[in-house]
Design a protein around this motif. Structure first.
Motif, mmCIF file in Angstrom:
data_model
loop_
_atom_site.group_PDB
_atom_site.id
_atom_site.type_symbol
_atom_site.label_atom_id
_atom_site.label_comp_id
_atom_site.label_asym_id
_atom_site.label_seq_id
_atom_site.Cartn_x
_atom_site.Cartn_y
_atom_site.Cartn_z
ATOM 1 N N ASN A 60 0.829 -1.208 0.000
ATOM 2 C CA ASN A 60 0.000 0.000 0.000
ATOM 3 C C ASN A 60 0.858 1.251 0.000
ATOM 4 O O ASN A 60 1.919 1.279 0.624
ATOM 5 N N GLY A 61 0.346 2.288 -0.670
ATOM 6 C CA GLY A 61 1.025 3.573 -0.639
ATOM 7 C C GLY A 61 0.863 4.214 0.739
ATOM 8 O O GLY A 61 -0.096 3.943 1.448
ATOM 9 N N THR A 62 1.812 5.064 1.101
ATOM 10 C CA THR A 62 1.733 5.772 2.385
ATOM 11 C C THR A 62 1.875 7.274 2.122
ATOM 12 O O THR A 62 2.203 7.680 1.010
ATOM 13 N N GLY A 63 1.646 8.073 3.147
ATOM 14 C CA GLY A 63 1.789 9.529 3.021
ATOM 15 C C GLY A 63 0.859 10.063 1.948
ATOM 16 O O GLY A 63 -0.336 9.750 1.943
ATOM 17 N N SER A 64 1.394 10.842 0.998
ATOM 18 C CA SER A 64 0.562 11.431 -0.052
ATOM 19 C C SER A 64 0.021 10.362 -1.002
ATOM 20 O O SER A 64 -0.849 10.646 -1.821
ATOM 21 N N LEU A 65 0.554 9.150 -0.919
ATOM 22 C CA LEU A 65 0.103 8.070 -1.812
ATOM 23 C C LEU A 65 -0.842 7.092 -1.103
ATOM 24 O O LEU A 65 -1.132 6.018 -1.626
ATOM 25 N N THR A 66 -1.333 7.477 0.070
ATOM 26 C CA THR A 66 -2.253 6.619 0.822
ATOM 27 C C THR A 66 -3.488 6.333 -0.032
ATOM 28 O O THR A 66 -4.049 7.254 -0.629
ATOM 29 N N GLY A 67 -3.873 5.073 -0.089
ATOM 30 C CA GLY A 67 -5.031 4.674 -0.897
ATOM 31 C C GLY A 67 -4.615 3.978 -2.172
ATOM 32 O O GLY A 67 -5.364 3.178 -2.716
ATOM 33 N N ARG A 68 -3.409 4.282 -2.677
ATOM 34 C CA ARG A 68 -2.940 3.579 -3.872
ATOM 35 C C ARG A 68 -2.519 2.168 -3.478
ATOM 36 O O ARG A 68 -1.939 1.973 -2.412
ATOM 37 N N THR A 69 -2.839 1.185 -4.328
ATOM 38 C CA THR A 69 -2.401 -0.192 -4.083
ATOM 39 C C THR A 69 -1.475 -0.616 -5.216
ATOM 40 O O THR A 69 -1.660 -0.200 -6.368
ATOM 41 N N TYR A 70 -0.500 -1.443 -4.879
ATOM 42 C CA TYR A 70 0.525 -1.864 -5.833
ATOM 43 C C TYR A 70 0.675 -3.372 -5.767
ATOM 44 O O TYR A 70 0.469 -3.977 -4.727
ATOM 45 N N VAL A 71 1.097 -3.959 -6.879
ATOM 46 C CA VAL A 71 1.648 -5.313 -6.847
ATOM 47 C C VAL A 71 3.071 -5.193 -7.344
ATOM 48 O O VAL A 71 3.367 -4.378 -8.244
ATOM 49 N N GLU A 72 3.976 -5.985 -6.744
ATOM 50 C CA GLU A 72 5.384 -5.939 -7.129
ATOM 51 C C GLU A 72 6.029 -7.294 -6.909
ATOM 52 O O GLU A 72 5.422 -8.188 -6.303
ATOM 53 N N HIS A 73 7.266 -7.444 -7.378
ATOM 54 C CA HIS A 73 7.965 -8.738 -7.237
ATOM 55 C C HIS A 73 8.396 -8.965 -5.797
ATOM 56 O O HIS A 73 8.590 -8.021 -5.038
ATOM 57 N N ARG A 74 8.555 -10.245 -5.437
ATOM 58 C CA ARG A 74 9.274 -10.623 -4.228
ATOM 59 C C ARG A 74 10.585 -11.260 -4.681
ATOM 60 O O ARG A 74 10.792 -11.467 -5.879
ATOM 61 N N ALA A 75 11.456 -11.600 -3.729
ATOM 62 C CA ALA A 75 12.775 -12.143 -4.103
ATOM 63 C C ALA A 75 12.636 -13.334 -5.055
ATOM 64 O O ALA A 75 13.321 -13.406 -6.074
ATOM 65 N N ALA A 76 11.701 -14.257 -4.740
ATOM 66 C CA ALA A 76 11.533 -15.454 -5.593
ATOM 67 C C ALA A 76 11.007 -15.094 -6.978
ATOM 68 O O ALA A 76 11.112 -15.885 -7.916
#
Ligand code: HEC
Length: 289
Positions: free
Chosen positions: A118-134
């Protein structure tokens, strides 16, 4: 008593040590911080992976984006990062409406390789998907791809843009020598289109892209007192993607007329945009001075 407290402190020291090592080892190749997709109000992975954005032989792509969505609909998209010489990969993606507010929800599909954040600060409310190490596919050549899910908002949010950043990395376990790429893909909603700032210019009708919600295949319908019947024109996104337009040589149906014929100098017409879904915009007026 003293002995107990000393061994307690030693245990505490060991615990702190292990925690610090674990944190360092976990690092950023697992879960980079939110807000790095290059979307409005965000930076990119270049804030740590120093280099020139979008240079060299690689790219990031978002595949499977439909031309329009319906509220609550779920789509599976594919983020693909490729580069002929690289051997480790990463990405982050988010979705925003045309006012740059968060749109819908991004969801991870394979939770070993990807995660939501999740985004924080001014980006609160935005959701993201991203890679993990694997999901960095260490050692894999040419590229990598990840599935992500997007759930449309419960209410029509107009046009939505997916923003993604990708890292084509060299696999040196550091933030150096990598190539960062960004992309943005737009999608209309199946709700009513919107007409923003219509203007006449050199035989064309132009509509602003910003804030508009026009789907590919949409038409522009012109009515006026001077016309016996409504005239329908094809609308096209102009090459840089900054305006929707009725091109100068586009002829209407049913009258086979040009923009100059339906909108002579000094006249005012009413225009409506109809998306392929059949939804129509509120009418707008257009005057040719
Ligand atoms: C806050 C700084 C920071 C940001 C922002 C950041 N990274 Fe990283 N990244 C690092 C560091 C430091 C490393 C090396 C240590 C590690 O593996 O954690 C790294 C390593 C990586 C690696 C492995 C690199 C290699 O050559 O082995 C990948 C892949 C990666 N990051 C992807 C990304 C992506 C994609 C983004 C943007 C969405 C991003 N990172 C944003 C700091 C960052």
């Amino acid at each position: 008593m003293r002995r107990t407290s000393r061994s307690f402190i030693n245990a505490l020291k060991a615990l702190i040590c292990v925690t610090v090592i674990a944190t360092v080892a976990n690092g950023f190749s697992d879960r980079p911080p939110a807000g790095r997709t290059g979307a409005p109000g965000e930076t990119t992975c270049v804030s740590c992976h120093i280099g020139t954005l979008n240079s060299g032989a690689g790219k990031v792509e978002i595949e499977g984006v439909p031309s329009a969505y319906t509220p609550n609909e779920e789509f599976t998209l594919i983020v693909r990062v490729s580069h002929p010489e690289r051997r480790r990969w990463g990405f982050q993606i988010t979705a925003l409406d045309s006012q740059n507010n968060p749109a819908g929800t991004m969801l991870a599909v394979n939770t070993t390789q990807t995660t939501t954040i999740n985004g924080t600060g001014s980006l609160t409310g935005r959701t993201y998907v991203e890679h993990r190490a694997a999901g960095t596919f260490d050692g894999q050549s040419n590229g990598a791809s990840w599935e992500v899910k997007w759930k449309a908002p419960a209410n029509d949010a107009g046009r939505v843009t997916f923003y993604a950043a990708g890292n084509a990395a060299n696999g040196n376990d550091a933030s150096s020598g990598d190539s960062i790429y960004t992309t943005a893909v737009q999608m209309a909603s199946n709700g009513p289109p919107m007409i923003i700032e219509p203007v006449y210019k050199k035989g064309k009708i132009l509509l602003e892209v910003t804030g508009s919600d026009i789907a590919p295949g949409a038409v522009l319908i012109v009515t006026s007192e001077a016309l016996a019947e409504a005239q329908t024109f094809e609308l096209k996104l102009n090459p840089p993607g900054t305006k929707w337009q009725v091109k100068k040589k586009t002829r209407s149906t049913p009258g086979n007329l040009l923009v100059n014929d339906v909108l002579p100098a000094g006249s005012t017409v009413t225009i409506v945009v109809r998306n392929p879904s059949g939804m129509e915009s509120a009418p707008a007026t257009l005057t040719r001075n």
